[in-house]
Every structure is written in structure tokens, then in C-alpha cells.
Scaffold this motif. Structure first.
Motif, short mmCIF file in Angstrom:
data_model
loop_
_atom_site.label_atom_id
_atom_site.label_comp_id
_atom_site.label_asym_id
_atom_site.label_seq_id
_atom_site.Cartn_x
_atom_site.Cartn_y
_atom_site.Cartn_z
N ASP A 104 -31.41 -10.65 2.02
CA ASP A 104 -30.78 -9.85 0.97
C ASP A 104 -31.26 -8.41 1.09
OD1 ASP A 104 -29.70 -12.23 -0.20
OD2 ASP A 104 -31.60 -12.56 -1.25
N TRP A 105 -30.36 -7.46 1.04
CA TRP A 105 -30.76 -6.06 1.16
C TRP A 105 -29.65 -5.15 0.65
CZ3 TRP A 105 -28.62 -8.88 5.01
CH2 TRP A 105 -27.67 -8.30 5.85
N ASP A 106 -29.87 -3.83 0.75
CA ASP A 106 -28.87 -2.81 0.36
C ASP A 106 -28.38 -2.98 -1.06
OD1 ASP A 106 -28.93 -1.45 2.75
OD2 ASP A 106 -27.41 -2.69 3.67
N LEU A 107 -29.30 -3.01 -1.98
CA LEU A 107 -28.96 -3.18 -3.39
C LEU A 107 -28.48 -1.86 -4.00
CD1 LEU A 107 -29.54 -5.29 -5.90
CD2 LEU A 107 -31.33 -3.62 -6.36
N THR A 108 -27.42 -1.94 -4.84
CA THR A 108 -26.95 -0.79 -5.62
C THR A 108 -26.51 -1.28 -6.99
OG1 THR A 108 -26.13 0.29 -3.61
CG2 THR A 108 -25.41 1.20 -5.69
N ALA A 109 -26.91 -0.56 -8.02
CA ALA A 109 -26.55 -0.94 -9.38
C ALA A 109 -25.20 -0.35 -9.77
CB ALA A 109 -27.61 -0.45 -10.36
N ALA A 110 -24.44 -1.09 -10.57
CA ALA A 110 -23.22 -0.57 -11.17
C ALA A 110 -23.60 0.51 -12.19
CB ALA A 110 -22.44 -1.69 -11.85
N PRO A 111 -22.70 1.46 -12.47
CA PRO A 111 -23.03 2.57 -13.38
C PRO A 111 -23.54 2.14 -14.75
CG PRO A 111 -21.02 3.07 -12.19
CD PRO A 111 -21.37 1.65 -11.86
N ASP A 112 -23.07 0.99 -15.25
CA ASP A 112 -23.53 0.54 -16.56
C ASP A 112 -24.77 -0.34 -16.49
OD1 ASP A 112 -22.54 -1.82 -15.52
OD2 ASP A 112 -20.98 -2.09 -17.02
N GLY A 113 -25.28 -0.60 -15.26
CA GLY A 113 -26.49 -1.38 -15.08
C GLY A 113 -26.32 -2.87 -15.34
N LYS A 114 -25.08 -3.33 -15.54
CA LYS A 114 -24.85 -4.74 -15.87
C LYS A 114 -24.60 -5.60 -14.64
CE LYS A 114 -23.09 -3.77 -20.51
NZ LYS A 114 -21.95 -3.90 -21.45
N ARG A 115 -24.41 -4.97 -13.49
CA ARG A 115 -24.25 -5.71 -12.24
C ARG A 115 -25.10 -5.05 -11.15
NH1 ARG A 115 -18.08 -7.68 -10.78
NH2 ARG A 115 -17.79 -9.14 -12.53
N LEU A 116 -25.57 -5.88 -10.23
CA LEU A 116 -26.26 -5.40 -9.04
C LEU A 116 -25.49 -5.93 -7.83
CD1 LEU A 116 -30.00 -6.14 -9.97
CD2 LEU A 116 -28.77 -3.97 -10.20
N TYR A 117 -25.08 -5.03 -6.95
CA TYR A 117 -24.37 -5.41 -5.73
C TYR A 117 -25.32 -5.31 -4.55
CZ TYR A 117 -20.06 -5.01 -8.43
OH TYR A 117 -19.07 -5.19 -9.36
N PHE A 118 -25.20 -6.23 -3.60
CA PHE A 118 -26.10 -6.20 -2.46
C PHE A 118 -25.47 -6.92 -1.27
CE2 PHE A 118 -27.02 -9.93 -4.98
CZ PHE A 118 -27.28 -10.95 -4.07
N SER A 119 -26.07 -6.73 -0.10
CA SER A 119 -25.63 -7.39 1.13
C SER A 119 -26.48 -8.64 1.34
CB SER A 119 -25.79 -6.46 2.34
OG SER A 119 -25.19 -5.21 2.09
N SER A 120 -25.85 -9.69 1.87
CA SER A 120 -26.60 -10.92 2.09
C SER A 120 -25.93 -11.78 3.15
CB SER A 120 -26.71 -11.72 0.78
OG SER A 120 -27.45 -12.91 0.98
N LYS A 121 -26.77 -12.59 3.83
CA LYS A 121 -26.27 -13.57 4.78
C LYS A 121 -26.42 -14.99 4.22
CE LYS A 121 -26.77 -11.01 9.10
NZ LYS A 121 -27.26 -11.05 10.50
#
Length: 313
Positions: free
Chosen positions: A109-126
Motif C-alpha cells: 500500500d502506498w501513494d496515499l492522498t486525502a479527499a478535500p473533506d478528509g472523509k476518504r483516503l485514496y491510495f495505490s495497492s496490489k
């Protein structure tokens, strides 16, 4: 003899109790208070962030994200056996120690980025698509949602975006549009959100993409700018940070420009993130001495200073 044994037994019990309490309170670890790990805010020249506090030395730590007005921290750390997402937060006025996020640690799991409202976290994963399946050979975009203060189980973004190739470095705008690396070669694409459905990803134009590898975008909540790093010719060093601004009226991007010597160095400068309050630009910089990376931060006013005059109001 009996008195001696009693005293010795009492000593052992007291010593054990003391050691246990010491371990429970982590008294040897520094106590950190205040938003942004208690660090003094930077000016218009980048400064190293939280050196000696975050586990930077000897490790690649990337994509720093602060949530909840700087009181909650997530980032990616590359270490054996695979990269993972780590976090800290303020509890009872004090920062907790660094630990693996609740949804990470089992797969890459890597490359985490938060949504502007902080309610979701998006990331890359295998991670596998099915619960008991095999890990994927390529990376997909996943996300977790905050529900009643806790993060959900990771959810795959779906086949409209993900494929058998690598889709990584996700970043999301307020309107739900997601920018990422992949799908169309070593460049940046966007998948637009239409009524909570993601459309077929489109490769961004030559204003942003080049013949070099252009990756790890971070988009402004209102899509007014896009920052990414690239190893294209004419830069200051290995990887440099570039920025493109969006003309909202014409719905077009300006030609991406190097963010300059104040930001970029002869070493790699990469993985930019913006704090959710919009105050600070964070990024990583390769440290040639430790052969790892350090976090840097700078006042986000540097972004406004790079905006073309015709776009300033």
C-alpha cells in the motif's frame, strides 16, 4: 534468611512494576504537542519537516497528508517486506507514536492522498480483489471511508478506472474528479465523476504531459492547479516539481512550468501534497547522504506567486 528473601521478593515485584509502567507510558519517547507535530510554520523557503520525529532516517517516507486541521497524519513508508501506510494523531493533547494504519500492513500500500473533506483516503495497492485471493501483480486505486470515526475496509475504485496495468498516485478534487498516473502510459490521466460514476479516463494534454515520465499529481480542491513531478530535460536536478494552472473560464490548463530553484534542487524533489487547510505545500526530497528521503514544507503562498498574471484576480 527469611527476612532477606522477603526483601528480595519485594524488590523484584517493585522493579517489575516500575518497568511495566515505564513501558506503558513510553517515558523514553518524546512528548509532542500542537498541530503539525508542533513544528514552527515555514516561510516562502522550504524547510525540512519534523527531522528526528518522523522515522525518516534510512527510510523512504512519501506523500505526507495532514487531516483534522493538522492533528492527524498519514503517509507512505517504503520498507521491507513491502510499503505500508502509517499514521499518528493527537490523543488527549499529545501525539501518539508512529504506527501502521488500520487498513494497511498486510499488502503493498502506498501513494496515499486525502479527499478535500478528509472523509476518504485514496491510495495505490496490489492487494487482492477478493478477500482470500492472491495479491495483484499490478497496482489499482483503492480508498477507505471514515465512518463514525473509524476507517472502513478498503474498496477498489472499480473497472471503469482500474485495469490490468498500474493505476497509481490518485488525487481527487471536490467535484470527485480523480487524477492519477497510468492507464495511458507514463503520464497523468483524469477520470471525471458524473453522478457518482467514473467515466473512461482521459489522458491530459501536452500542457501537462511530456515525452518523459510525469507522475504523482496533486490537484487543488477546485482544480485551479495541478502539481506533479517529472524528470524532463531542463530541470534543476533528477526529479523536479512542476505546476500547471487551470483557466476556469476556458476550462484549459496552462503550460506546466518548473517550480524553480526555491523548491527544486539537484537532488530529486517529488511527491507533493497540500495540507487540507490549504496553508502548506509538503514534498519529499532525496537525501544523498542517507540514501533515503526527508519531508519538506513551505508556505502555500509559493503557489500563488507562480500563477500567471492573467489568471490572478
Amino acid at each position: 534468611m527469611k527476612t532477606t528473601l522477603t526483601i528480595l521478593t519485594l524488590f523484584i515485584i517493585l522493579n517489575s512494576t516500575f518497568s511495566q509502567k515505564k513501558a506503558e507510558t513510553n517515558s523514553d519517547l518524546p512528548i509532542i504537542k500542537g498541530s503539525y507535530l508542533g513544528q514552527k510554520p515555514p516561510g516562502l523557503i522550504p524547510e525540512i519537516f519534523a527531522l528526528g520525529i518522523l522515522p525518516n532516517p534510512g527510510k523512504f517516507a512519501l506523500g505526507i497528508n495532514f487531516l483534522q486541521e493538522g492533528t492527524e497524519l498519514y503517509y507512505s513508508q517504503w520498507e521491507r517486506p513491502f510499503p505500508q501506510i502509517r499514521f499518528r494523531k493527537i490523543v488527549n493533547g499529545t501525539w501518539t507514536q508512529d504506527t501502521i494504519a488500520s487498513f494497511s500492513g498486510e499488502f503493498m500500500d502506498w501513494d496515499l492522498t486525502a479527499a478535500p473533506d478528509g472523509k476518504r483516503l485514496y491510495f495505490s495497492s496490489k492487494r487482492p480483489l477478493e478477500k482470500d485471493g492472491e495479491p495483484k501483480k499490478d497496482a489499482d486505486i483503492w480508498y477507505v471511508e471514515r465512518i463514525e470515526g473509524l476507517w472502513s475496509e478498503p474498496k477498489n475504485l472499480g473497472l471503469s478506472v482500474n485495469s490490468d496495468s498500474n493505476e497509481v498516485h490518485p488525487t481527487i478534487a471536490k467535484n470527485g474528479n480523480i487524477y492519477f498516473f497510468g492507464k495511458h502510459g507514463p503520464n497523468i490521466s483524469v477520470t471525471k465523476n458524473e453522478n457518482s460514476n467514473y467515466l473512461e479516463p482521459e489522458k491530459l494534454g501536452d500542457e501537462i504531459n511530456s515525452d518523459s515520465t510525469d507522475l504523482d499529481p496533486i490537484v487543488a480542491p477546485d482544480e485551479s492547479y495541478l502539481i506533479f513531478h517529472s524528470r524532463r530535460s531542463g530541470g534543476e536536478g533528477e526529479n523536479d516539481l512542476y505546476i500547471s494552472f487551470k483557466d476556469i473560464e476556458s476550462n484549459s490548463w496552462t503550460k506546466a512550468v518548473n517550480m524553480g530553484k526555491l523548491i527544486n534542487t539537484e537532488n530529486s524533489d517529488y511527491c507533493a501534497r497540500i495540507s487540507l487547510d490549504g496553508k502548506y505545500l509538503f514534498f519529499s526530497r532525496r537525501n544523498p547522504v542517507t540514501e533515503s528521503s526527508d519531508f519538506y514544507w513551505v508556505d502555500a503562498k509559493v503557489i500563488e506567486n507562480l500563477k500567471p498574471k492573467e489568471l490572478k484576480k
